[in-house]
Motif scaffolding. Structure first.
Motif, PDB file in Angstrom:
ATOM      1  N   UNK A  68      29.905  72.060  50.913  1.00  0.00           N
ATOM      2  CA  UNK A  68      30.968  72.958  51.356  1.00  0.00           C
ATOM      3  C   UNK A  68      30.809  74.369  50.796  1.00  0.00           C
ATOM      4  N   UNK A  69      30.310  74.508  49.585  1.00  0.00           N
ATOM      5  CA  UNK A  69      30.160  75.834  48.998  1.00  0.00           C
ATOM      6  C   UNK A  69      29.099  76.692  49.704  1.00  0.00           C
ATOM      7  N   UNK A  70      28.283  76.076  50.557  1.00  0.00           N
ATOM      8  CA  UNK A  70      27.258  76.799  51.311  1.00  0.00           C
ATOM      9  C   UNK A  70      27.687  77.113  52.746  1.00  0.00           C
ATOM     10  N   UNK A  71      28.819  76.602  53.186  1.00  0.00           N
ATOM     11  CA  UNK A  71      29.256  76.762  54.573  1.00  0.00           C
ATOM     12  C   UNK A  71      29.331  78.215  55.016  1.00  0.00           C
ATOM     13  N   UNK A  72      29.909  79.073  54.210  1.00  0.00           N
ATOM     14  CA  UNK A  72      30.072  80.485  54.594  1.00  0.00           C
ATOM     15  C   UNK A  72      28.717  81.152  54.778  1.00  0.00           C
ATOM     16  N   UNK A  73      27.774  80.885  53.876  1.00  0.00           N
ATOM     17  CA  UNK A  73      26.442  81.485  53.977  1.00  0.00           C
ATOM     18  C   UNK A  73      25.688  80.965  55.198  1.00  0.00           C
ATOM     19  N   UNK A  74      25.830  79.681  55.491  1.00  0.00           N
ATOM     20  CA  UNK A  74      25.177  79.103  56.667  1.00  0.00           C
ATOM     21  C   UNK A  74      25.756  79.709  57.939  1.00  0.00           C
ATOM     22  N   UNK A  75      27.048  79.854  58.003  1.00  0.00           N
ATOM     23  CA  UNK A  75      27.675  80.448  59.186  1.00  0.00           C
ATOM     24  C   UNK A  75      27.267  81.909  59.335  1.00  0.00           C
ATOM     25  N   UNK A  76      27.167  82.631  58.227  1.00  0.00           N
ATOM     26  CA  UNK A  76      26.721  84.025  58.281  1.00  0.00           C
ATOM     27  C   UNK A  76      25.289  84.108  58.812  1.00  0.00           C
ATOM     28  N   UNK A  77      24.427  83.195  58.371  1.00  0.00           N
ATOM     29  CA  UNK A  77      23.050  83.168  58.863  1.00  0.00           C
ATOM     30  C   UNK A  77      23.020  82.904  60.366  1.00  0.00           C
ATOM     31  N   UNK A  78      23.822  81.949  60.822  1.00  0.00           N
ATOM     32  CA  UNK A  78      23.871  81.640  62.252  1.00  0.00           C
ATOM     33  C   UNK A  78      24.395  82.825  63.060  1.00  0.00           C
ATOM     34  N   UNK A  79      25.448  83.452  62.563  1.00  0.00           N
ATOM     35  CA  UNK A  79      26.037  84.590  63.264  1.00  0.00           C
ATOM     36  C   UNK A  79      25.115  85.804  63.261  1.00  0.00           C
ATOM     37  N   UNK A  80      24.283  85.930  62.237  1.00  0.00           N
ATOM     38  CA  UNK A  80      23.404  87.095  62.089  1.00  0.00           C
ATOM     39  C   UNK A  80      22.047  86.926  62.754  1.00  0.00           C
ATOM     40  N   UNK A  81      21.690  85.728  63.136  1.00  0.00           N
ATOM     41  CA  UNK A  81      20.375  85.494  63.736  1.00  0.00           C
ATOM     42  C   UNK A  81      20.222  86.347  64.991  1.00  0.00           C
ATOM     43  N   UNK A  82      19.189  87.211  65.041  1.00  0.00           N
ATOM     44  CA  UNK A  82      19.042  88.120  66.167  1.00  0.00           C
ATOM     45  C   UNK A  82      18.743  87.434  67.503  1.00  0.00           C
ATOM     46  N   UNK A  83      18.297  86.199  67.466  1.00  0.00           N
ATOM     47  CA  UNK A  83      17.995  85.486  68.713  1.00  0.00           C
ATOM     48  C   UNK A  83      18.825  84.226  68.889  1.00  0.00           C
TER      49      UNK A  83
END
Length: 63
Positions: free
Chosen positions: A41-56
């Protein structure tokens, strides 16, 4: 929550492992990969940020 990287869409930019290195990895000449299994759970925000930031939009996050 689980994360998946669509290898055919990945352009190997390195953004996801830079945002969340505990979940994503990138080896030279290969597509990024998400470590399998449930994400803490402590990684959820970072994972979502990575998904939202992925250029493709190569990352999918599933509940």
């Amino acid at each position: 929550m689980e994360a998946f990287v669509y290898s055919k869409a990945c352009i190997q930019c390195g953004l996801c492992p830079s945002l969340c290195p505990t979940v994503f990895s990138l080896e030279p000449g290969q597509s990024a990969q998400a470590k399998g299994g449930e994400i803490p759970q402590e990684e959820w925000a970072a994972v979502q940020e990575a998904a939202d930031s992925c250029p493709v939009s190569a990352i999918e996050v599933r509940p």
